[in-house]
Motif scaffolding. Structure first.
Motif, short mmCIF file in Angstrom:
data_model
loop_
_atom_site.label_atom_id
_atom_site.label_comp_id
_atom_site.label_asym_id
_atom_site.label_seq_id
_atom_site.Cartn_x
_atom_site.Cartn_y
_atom_site.Cartn_z
N LYS A 56 0.85 -1.19 0.00
CA LYS A 56 0.00 0.00 0.00
C LYS A 56 0.89 1.24 0.00
CE LYS A 56 -3.94 2.03 2.28
NZ LYS A 56 -4.87 1.98 3.38
N LYS A 57 0.52 2.22 -0.83
CA LYS A 57 1.36 3.41 -1.01
C LYS A 57 0.60 4.67 -0.62
CE LYS A 57 4.00 1.38 -4.78
NZ LYS A 57 4.49 1.56 -6.14
N ASN A 58 1.36 5.71 -0.30
CA ASN A 58 0.77 7.02 -0.06
C ASN A 58 0.63 7.75 -1.40
OD1 ASN A 58 3.34 8.00 -0.68
ND2 ASN A 58 3.75 8.81 1.34
N PRO A 59 0.07 8.95 -1.43
CA PRO A 59 -0.12 9.66 -2.71
C PRO A 59 1.18 9.96 -3.46
CG PRO A 59 -1.47 10.66 -1.00
CD PRO A 59 -0.61 9.64 -0.33
N PHE A 60 2.31 9.90 -2.79
CA PHE A 60 3.59 10.19 -3.44
C PHE A 60 4.32 8.93 -3.89
CE2 PHE A 60 2.63 13.68 -0.59
CZ PHE A 60 2.65 14.73 -1.48
N GLY A 61 3.68 7.77 -3.75
CA GLY A 61 4.25 6.52 -4.22
C GLY A 61 5.16 5.83 -3.24
N HIS A 62 5.20 6.27 -1.99
CA HIS A 62 6.05 5.64 -0.99
C HIS A 62 5.31 4.48 -0.33
CE1 HIS A 62 7.81 9.90 -0.76
NE2 HIS A 62 8.54 9.17 -1.60
N ARG A 122 6.81 3.63 7.68
CA ARG A 122 6.60 3.38 9.11
C ARG A 122 7.90 2.93 9.77
NH1 ARG A 122 2.43 0.30 8.74
NH2 ARG A 122 0.94 1.92 9.27
N PHE A 123 8.62 2.02 9.12
CA PHE A 123 9.90 1.54 9.65
C PHE A 123 10.89 2.68 9.79
CE2 PHE A 123 14.25 0.23 8.75
CZ PHE A 123 14.48 -0.60 9.85
N LEU A 124 11.01 3.53 8.76
CA LEU A 124 11.95 4.64 8.80
C LEU A 124 11.61 5.64 9.90
CD1 LEU A 124 12.49 5.29 4.99
CD2 LEU A 124 14.13 4.31 6.62
N ILE A 125 10.32 5.92 10.08
CA ILE A 125 9.91 6.85 11.15
C ILE A 125 10.28 6.26 12.51
CG2 ILE A 125 7.92 7.86 12.33
CD1 ILE A 125 6.65 8.21 9.55
N LEU A 130 1.06 8.45 9.59
CA LEU A 130 1.79 8.38 8.32
C LEU A 130 1.43 9.47 7.32
CD1 LEU A 130 1.79 4.52 7.76
CD2 LEU A 130 3.60 5.95 8.71
N ASN A 131 0.43 10.29 7.63
CA ASN A 131 0.06 11.33 6.67
C ASN A 131 0.54 12.71 7.14
OD1 ASN A 131 -1.78 11.64 8.73
ND2 ASN A 131 -3.54 11.93 7.40
N ILE A 132 1.76 12.75 7.66
CA ILE A 132 2.41 14.01 8.00
C ILE A 132 3.46 14.28 6.93
CG2 ILE A 132 3.87 15.21 9.67
CD1 ILE A 132 2.62 13.50 11.86
N TYR A 133 3.41 15.46 6.34
CA TYR A 133 4.33 15.83 5.27
C TYR A 133 4.92 17.20 5.57
CZ TYR A 133 1.81 12.12 2.93
OH TYR A 133 1.24 10.92 2.63
N VAL A 191 16.53 9.61 2.58
CA VAL A 191 15.74 8.89 3.58
C VAL A 191 14.70 9.82 4.19
CG1 VAL A 191 15.84 7.72 5.82
CG2 VAL A 191 17.53 7.20 4.07
N PHE A 192 15.11 11.05 4.56
CA PHE A 192 14.17 12.02 5.11
C PHE A 192 13.08 12.36 4.10
CE2 PHE A 192 17.50 13.76 8.21
CZ PHE A 192 16.99 12.99 9.25
N ALA A 193 13.43 12.42 2.82
CA ALA A 193 12.44 12.70 1.79
C ALA A 193 11.41 11.59 1.71
CB ALA A 193 13.13 12.88 0.44
N TYR A 194 11.84 10.36 1.88
CA TYR A 194 10.92 9.22 1.83
C TYR A 194 9.93 9.26 3.00
CZ TYR A 194 9.49 4.57 0.35
OH TYR A 194 8.79 3.51 -0.14
N VAL A 195 10.37 9.78 4.12
CA VAL A 195 9.52 9.85 5.31
C VAL A 195 8.37 10.84 5.11
CG1 VAL A 195 9.51 10.54 7.73
CG2 VAL A 195 11.30 9.06 6.88
N GLY A 196 8.53 11.85 4.27
CA GLY A 196 7.39 12.74 4.06
C GLY A 196 7.67 14.09 3.46
#
Length: 141
Positions: free
Chosen positions: A5-11, A17-20, A95-98, A114-119
């Motif tokens: 399952k992906k967010n609107p940005f394709g992540h 979740r693991f990275l956060i 997970l929907n914090i950007y 990595v930070f970019a992938y987080v949001g």
């Protein structure tokens, strides 16, 4: 299909979740012990709607603002009252914090990626992008 399952940005969400969780555990000591983070208004954060909320930082410096906001938001939403004690609030992070960041900053190395992938929502701030946007606007308006 829940695993991918992906967010609107394709992540992919389980990777996010693991990275956060991982980055949160690594940075927790900085905000809890080294520099004590002072928090006020956790009750206000809990009473906000789930969508359509925008927080603006005065100036973002080396991602410290973003990381501290992730800690505070997740701690408040898991019931902590003005505190980030006990890093367990990161077990089920929101997970929907950007956040908005310069595109050239977010592609400069491994950690920014990595930070970019987080949001990160990246924006181009170069003059070339400005002139391209300006010519687009003048063409249609």
């Amino acid at each position: 299909m829940g695993l991918f399952k992906k967010n609107p940005f394709g992540h992919i969400l389980w990777i996010k979740r693991f990275l956060i969780r991982f980055l949160g555990v690594l940075s927790h000591r900085r905000f809890r012990g080294f520099n004590e983070l002072e928090i006020e208004g956790s009750d206000v954060l809990r009473n906000l709607p789930d969508q359509g909320v925008l927080f603006i930082s005065n100036h973002q410096t080396y991602f410290a603002d973003v990381v501290s906001m992730f800690h505070v938001f997740n701690a408040a939403l898991s019931g902590r009252q003005d505190s980030i004690k006990n890093v367990g609030y990161l077990w089920n992070p929101k997970l929907n914090i950007y956040y908005v960041a310069a595109k050239e900053t977010m592609t400069s190395g491994f950690l920014p990626k990595v930070f970019a992938y987080v949001g990160a929502i990246t924006v181009e701030r170069t003059p070339r992008a400005f002139y391209r946007y300006r010519s687009y606007i003048s063409k249609y308006f």
